[in-house]
Design an enzyme around this catalytic site. Structure first.
Site, PDB file in Angstrom:
ATOM      1  N   LYS A  44       0.815  -0.971  -0.300  1.00 28.98           N
ATOM      2  CA  LYS A  44       0.247  -0.357   0.671  1.00 28.98           C
ATOM      3  C   LYS A  44       0.730   1.497   0.317  1.00 28.98           C
ATOM      4  O   LYS A  44       0.295   2.716  -0.402  1.00 28.98           O
ATOM      5  CB  LYS A  44      -0.973   0.302   1.162  1.00 28.98           C
ATOM      6  CG  LYS A  44      -1.689  -0.755   1.233  1.00 28.98           C
ATOM      7  CD  LYS A  44      -2.675  -1.507   2.208  1.00 28.98           C
ATOM      8  CE  LYS A  44      -2.069  -1.849   4.100  1.00 28.98           C
ATOM      9  NZ  LYS A  44      -3.264  -0.809   4.791  1.00 28.98           N
ATOM     10  N   LYS A  46       2.657   2.120   2.552  1.00 31.82           N
ATOM     11  CA  LYS A  46       2.386   3.363   4.058  1.00 31.82           C
ATOM     12  C   LYS A  46       3.646   2.227   4.489  1.00 31.82           C
ATOM     13  O   LYS A  46       3.696   1.509   4.457  1.00 31.82           O
ATOM     14  CB  LYS A  46       0.509   2.650   4.300  1.00 31.82           C
ATOM     15  CG  LYS A  46       0.119   3.484   5.477  1.00 31.82           C
ATOM     16  CD  LYS A  46      -1.013   2.785   5.672  1.00 31.82           C
ATOM     17  CE  LYS A  46      -1.952   3.968   6.753  1.00 31.82           C
ATOM     18  NZ  LYS A  46      -3.030   3.754   6.709  1.00 31.82           N
TER      19      LYS A  46
END
Length: 127
Positions: A44, A46
């Site tokens: 992601k 992230k």
């Protein structure tokens, strides 16, 4: 027993997270929290400050949480709902409508975010 599930990274734990978990637990009898694995966070793009194992340890210590499982991919949610016999799927309202496709297998609830606090805000302020 009414089972509830929610998903998130749960990094840099703050009172907004606690508020979300308390409200999610109030929707049923048993709360499962699926935490994004380190590998899934990389997919992601992230970045979490704490590792999955440390985030899991922290979330397991919260009294509203009955079980913690890893979230390894986007497609896992429907499988988890069936596997764990979930009645209610809970997410913050910043995801409003994104998980409506699950309404044919369980109730979907979008809870309002806690005003005045977010992990992004904390990270920005620490910079």
């Amino acid at each position: 027993m009414k089972k509830v599930i929610t998903y998130g990274t749960f990094d840099l734990l703050h009172w907004g997270h606690i508020h979300l978990l308390k409200r999610a637990k109030a929707l049923g009898d048993y709360l499962i929290v699926a935490i994004s694995s380190d590998e899934f966070n990389r997919i992601k793009h992230k970045e979490a400050y704490h590792s999955y194992e440390h985030r899991k340890l922290i979330i397991e210590a919260i009294r509203y949480v009955d079980e913690v499982i890893p979230e390894n991919n986007w497609e896992q949610k429907k499988e988890d709902i069936k596997k764990y016999g979930i009645d209610v799927f809970v997410m913050g309202d910043d995801w409003e409508g994104e998980f409506d496709f699950l309404k044919n297998v369980c109730e979907v609830v979008y809870l309002p975010r806690t005003e005045g606090i977010s992990t992004s805000q904390i990270k920005d302020e620490l910079k």
